[in-house]
Each structure stands twice: as C-alpha cells, then as structure tokens.
Design a protein around this motif. Structure first.
Motif, PDB file in Angstrom:
ATOM      1  N   ALA A 291      83.540  17.599 -66.783  1.00 26.45           N
ATOM      2  CA  ALA A 291      82.915  16.962 -65.623  1.00 26.45           C
ATOM      3  C   ALA A 291      81.629  16.271 -66.074  1.00 26.45           C
ATOM      4  O   ALA A 291      80.634  16.934 -66.370  1.00 26.45           O
ATOM      5  N   TYR A 292      81.666  14.931 -66.132  1.00 28.06           N
ATOM      6  CA  TYR A 292      80.468  14.219 -66.587  1.00 28.06           C
ATOM      7  C   TYR A 292      80.263  12.891 -65.849  1.00 28.06           C
ATOM      8  O   TYR A 292      79.505  12.033 -66.299  1.00 28.06           O
ATOM      9  N   TYR A 293      80.921  12.724 -64.717  1.00 23.72           N
ATOM     10  CA  TYR A 293      80.698  11.532 -63.897  1.00 23.72           C
ATOM     11  C   TYR A 293      79.853  11.887 -62.679  1.00 23.72           C
ATOM     12  O   TYR A 293      79.990  12.978 -62.112  1.00 23.72           O
ATOM     13  N   HIS A 294      79.017  10.936 -62.256  1.00 22.27           N
ATOM     14  CA  HIS A 294      78.184  11.164 -61.085  1.00 22.27           C
ATOM     15  C   HIS A 294      79.028  11.277 -59.823  1.00 22.27           C
ATOM     16  O   HIS A 294      80.000  10.544 -59.626  1.00 22.27           O
ATOM     17  N   ASP A 295      78.625  12.200 -58.967  1.00 20.49           N
ATOM     18  CA  ASP A 295      79.221  12.331 -57.643  1.00 20.49           C
ATOM     19  C   ASP A 295      78.278  11.667 -56.644  1.00 20.49           C
ATOM     20  O   ASP A 295      77.107  11.420 -56.930  1.00 20.49           O
ATOM     21  N   ILE A 296      78.778  11.369 -55.463  1.00 26.03           N
ATOM     22  CA  ILE A 296      77.956  10.703 -54.455  1.00 26.03           C
ATOM     23  C   ILE A 296      77.972  11.493 -53.150  1.00 26.03           C
ATOM     24  O   ILE A 296      78.869  12.299 -52.897  1.00 26.03           O
ATOM     25  N   SER A 297      76.951  11.256 -52.342  1.00 24.29           N
ATOM     26  CA  SER A 297      76.913  11.742 -50.969  1.00 24.29           C
ATOM     27  C   SER A 297      76.868  10.523 -50.057  1.00 24.29           C
ATOM     28  O   SER A 297      76.308   9.481 -50.416  1.00 24.29           O
ATOM     29  N   LYS A 298      77.452  10.654 -48.892  1.00 27.35           N
ATOM     30  CA  LYS A 298      77.408   9.580 -47.910  1.00 27.35           C
ATOM     31  C   LYS A 298      76.257   9.848 -46.944  1.00 27.35           C
ATOM     32  O   LYS A 298      76.073  10.965 -46.483  1.00 27.35           O
ATOM     33  N   ALA A 299      75.487   8.811 -46.665  1.00 23.75           N
ATOM     34  CA  ALA A 299      74.322   8.966 -45.801  1.00 23.75           C
ATOM     35  C   ALA A 299      74.112   7.693 -44.989  1.00 23.75           C
ATOM     36  O   ALA A 299      74.755   6.660 -45.226  1.00 23.75           O
ATOM     37  N   THR A 300      73.204   7.769 -44.041  1.00 25.22           N
ATOM     38  CA  THR A 300      72.812   6.614 -43.241  1.00 25.22           C
ATOM     39  C   THR A 300      71.394   6.214 -43.626  1.00 25.22           C
ATOM     40  O   THR A 300      70.497   7.064 -43.635  1.00 25.22           O
ATOM     41  N   ASN A 301      71.197   4.944 -43.947  1.00 25.58           N
ATOM     42  CA  ASN A 301      69.872   4.459 -44.319  1.00 25.58           C
ATOM     43  C   ASN A 301      68.991   4.339 -43.080  1.00 25.58           C
ATOM     44  O   ASN A 301      69.396   3.753 -42.070  1.00 25.58           O
ATOM     45  N   THR A 302      67.775   4.867 -43.160  1.00 27.28           N
ATOM     46  CA  THR A 302      66.921   4.934 -41.967  1.00 27.28           C
ATOM     47  C   THR A 302      66.003   3.729 -41.793  1.00 27.28           C
ATOM     48  O   THR A 302      65.501   3.500 -40.693  1.00 27.28           O
ATOM     49  N   LYS A 303      65.761   2.952 -42.864  1.00 21.38           N
ATOM     50  CA  LYS A 303      64.819   1.833 -42.760  1.00 21.38           C
ATOM     51  C   LYS A 303      65.254   0.705 -43.689  1.00 21.38           C
ATOM     52  O   LYS A 303      65.564   0.936 -44.850  1.00 21.38           O
ATOM     53  N   GLU A 304      65.272  -0.505 -43.156  1.00 22.12           N
ATOM     54  CA  GLU A 304      65.676  -1.671 -43.942  1.00 22.12           C
ATOM     55  C   GLU A 304      64.760  -1.878 -45.153  1.00 22.12           C
ATOM     56  O   GLU A 304      63.549  -1.702 -45.069  1.00 22.12           O
ATOM     57  N   PHE A 305      65.362  -2.241 -46.292  1.00 21.16           N
ATOM     58  CA  PHE A 305      64.571  -2.616 -47.460  1.00 21.16           C
ATOM     59  C   PHE A 305      65.337  -3.639 -48.287  1.00 21.16           C
ATOM     60  O   PHE A 305      66.565  -3.726 -48.230  1.00 21.16           O
ATOM     61  N   LYS A 306      64.585  -4.429 -49.056  1.00 18.12           N
ATOM     62  CA  LYS A 306      65.163  -5.496 -49.857  1.00 18.12           C
ATOM     63  C   LYS A 306      65.314  -5.077 -51.313  1.00 18.12           C
ATOM     64  O   LYS A 306      64.547  -4.265 -51.824  1.00 18.12           O
TER      65      LYS A 306
END
Length: 415
Positions: free
Chosen positions: A326-341
């Motif tokens: 096991a050596y690959y990154h895992d991800i979590s799903k989330a909601t972004n709270t503030k717009e950014f560029k």
C-alpha cells in the motif's frame, strides 16, 4: 548544475519516483513486541482455530434450544478455563448449565441466553424465555479464523490489530523486511543548528527536524548527517561517504543559484538523475535519482515546500522501497467552504483543514513557501489539475488528509 530545468507533469514525476524504488528483499526475524509498523515478508497462515473451542459470548445459561420457554434445573456452573470433566456433556431432561463469558460450551448445549434476559433466576433453576434464536451468544470453534486460512499477506504493514491476531496464534517471532536506512542532509552556510547561536542573517535548521519527525510518524527511521556547506568540492567529498544508505534526502541547494552545489556534487558521485523539476507549486526544483544503490532525493530548501513534497512524492516511494504493497495516496471527499483561486497550467498544492467533511483553505491560499505556521494550521492538502484556476464555495472536492492511510491502488487525487 547551471542548466534549465525540464519540468515534468505531476503524474510522470510521481511514477518515476516509484520506479526508483526496487522493493527491499532483505529480511529479519524480530519479536512480535517490536513489530509495530513493520512490513511482513511472507504470508502468515492461521495455525490455531479462532476461537479454538465453542465458547460463551455472555454470562448466562447454556441449554438445548428445544427447551426454550421452560423452567430448567441448573446442572452445574462452568467457568472460563474449566476443561475435562467440568465441560463434559451431562444434560438431562429439562436441565441447563450456568456459564461464564469465554467458558467452553459442552456439545449438548446449542444456545445461550444472558442472565439478565432470564426469568425467576435462583441457585437451582431458571425460566428461559421462549423468544430466543437458536445458537444465540454461542461462539463456534473456528468461526472467526480456521486453521490453514491466510491471515495476512506479504507486504502488509503491521498495526496493533495485526499484532493482536498474531498473539492469539501464539506467534512471538515474525519475519519482516529489514528497515531501510535513510540519511537526512541540510545545505547552506547560513544554516545554524538549534543549539548554536544564530544572528539576524542566519537561520535555524528546522528542515532536518521536520523531515525526520515526519518520517518517524510514517514508520521510518532516519539519521541526521549534518549540514553540507555551499562548496562543490566539500559537498562532493561529503556525499561520497553516504553511499551505504538506502536513501539520501537533502533540502536546498538544487535550484538555479550560483551557490547551489549539491546537485552537481551528486552528479560527480555517479548520480543518474531520474528527473529534476516538476510542474508543481510549491516544489518545482525537486530532483530524484540513483547513486549506485542509493536513492537520492533533493528537496527544495523552504520548509513548507520540503514538507509537502516529502508527503506527496517521498512517503509513497519509501513505502514501496520498504516492501509495503500500500503506497498510493487515498482521498477524502469534502465540501469547500470558501472560494479561492489557483493558477492554471500547473498542479497546485493547497493547504487546508478538513473536519466533518468540510475543507477550509489555509489563509485563503495566500502564504509563502518559506512559511512554517501554515503547516501547523493545516491537516490536509488539495491537489488541483493543470486546468484548474478556481475552487468554488460549496464545491465538492477531493482532499488528502495527513493521517490518511495509503492504499494499494492508484486513484485520482486531482480537483
């Protein structure tokens, strides 16, 4: 090293870093008590049924299911650890056993009811409710693991849960891959160690402590080998003495400055460069290659950049090198709270904090690569694709949390 960097795409650089990691094949046998975080080097087979006998999951009464709804005479009391005649089949008509949690269940009983669910309990008899399922609260021999099953496969990294199961098998010594050896170097005449006095034009060496602690958190041991001065000849001689390490990690000295000698010093020590430069911010000057049998990783000198890049590129490669599957990154799903560029045309690494599936960007994504506190304020990163220029408020995003375990399949991490 005065040459134009050829920036690779993130994916290509990541895959090239993994190609450098030829799996560790050296094994050793160690005590189970020292095995936490180690990688097992061969499959482990179940040699003792789990549980090893039919036993009670509750303090209660063991009886024949056909006698549910009756008042039964208590034949005897069976305690955990009882064996021989104490657990021999002996039930007569309308009889039951009083039994304790973990005690062996005689073969003439097929159901157990907890004491608190019974009626009219005395020292001599008990009334069993009719509404009970056959086989309730009875843990059968081998129902969890049967002798001959594969418990764990080669390449698994041992956690406390693994060790618990191994101990249940009576395993006290285990074969694992030998730990890889890692050397940590810093560069620059302006660097002072924390125990030295630094004037206003000098900086304390925090990179080496940052990298070693980050590696320790991920189960690796690393040795701090000091500061390499900004002199080509001295760097070359210094590096020539490090070829006994499996991995050499440096910070600083690999960009385009006239005093950046480290990359050239490695080249003069027979380094074969895999790549030098990634189209990513922060971390463009990162370099990796092979010097004889040693994997060489040259990270940028800014603390934030070094920490982010060792997490994204180096930890996965080291896990593979150590023998882990096991050596690959895992991800979590989330909601972004503030717009950014972000800037398109490159991969952007954005620090933030993730809590309750909500991603909060750190400092509106406005921080320098030399900042330290921005790391302390963050627990995750968001990785953009080359075409991304804006992450909207309430947008669903993929984030990599710093405490997330690695997995054995590569998945998309880009936003």
């Amino acid at each position: 090293m005065n040459q134009k960097l050829n920036f690779l795409d993130f994916d290509e650089a990541f895959n090239k870093s993994l190609e450098l990691a030829n799996k560790n094949s050296t094994v050793e046998i160690i005590p189970l008590s020292s095995a936490l975080g180690r990688v097992i080097s061969k499959d482990i087979i179940c040699r003792k049924n789990l549980p090893s006998f039919d036993n009670s999951a509750m303090d209660g009464f063991a009886f024949k299911f056909r006698d549910a709804g009756k008042t039964l005479i208590i034949k005897k009391v069976i305690f955990a650890g009882d064996k021989g005649d104490k657990v021999k089949e002996s039930l007569g008509v309308n009889e039951c056993y009083k039994i304790m949690t973990g005690a062996k269940v005689p073969s003439d009983a097929d159901t157990i009811i907890p004491i608190e669910n019974c009626l009219d309990v005395t020292n001599e008899s008990v009334s069993i409710p009719k509404d009970i399922k056959k086989g309730a609260n009875l843990r059968f021999k081998g129902e969890e693991q049967k002798e001959g099953n594969t418990l764990f496969t080669e390449g698994e990294e041992l956690t406390s849960s693994h060790i618990t199961l191994l101990a249940s098998q009576g395993i006290v010594m285990i074969e694992v891959y030998k730990k890889i050896s890692i050397a940590i170097l810093s560069t620059g005449n302006e660097i002072k160690e924390p125990w030295q006095k630094a004037d206003e034009e000098e900086i304390y060496n925090c990179n080496s402590y940052a990298l070693i602690s980050q590696l320790n958190e991920k189960g690796f041991d690393a040795t701090y080998c000091g500061v390499v001065p900004d002199s080509l000849e001295e760097s070359k001689n210094y590096i020539s003495n490090l070829k006994n390490y499996d991995v050499i990690i440096t910070t600083g000295g690999i960009s385009m400055g006239d005093a950046d000698f480290v990359g050239e010093a490695f080249l003069q020590n027979s380094l074969k460069t895999s790549f030098h430069g990634v189209n990513i911010k922060p971390g463009r000057p990162i370099m990796m290659g092979k010097m004889d049998k040693s994997v060489v990783i040259c990270l940028p000198g800014n603390p934030l950049t070094a920490m982010v890049n060792i997490y994204l590129f180096v930890i996965p490669m080291l896990k593979k090198l150590q023998g882990a599957k096991a050596y690959y990154h895992d991800i979590s799903k989330a909601t972004n709270t503030k717009e950014f560029k972000t800037k398109n045309g490159r991969v952007n690494i954005v620090l933030g904090s993730t809590k309750n599936a909500m991603f909060n960007v750190t400092r509106d994504n406005k921080y320098g690569s030399g900042m330290i506190t921005a790391l302390y304020e963050s627990n995750s990163i968001l990785v953009t694709g080359n075409e991304t220029s804006l992450i909207n408020e309430n947008q669903d995003v993929l984030v990599i949390e710093f405490n997330k375990k690695l997995q054995n399949k590569q998945i998309n991490i880009f936003n």
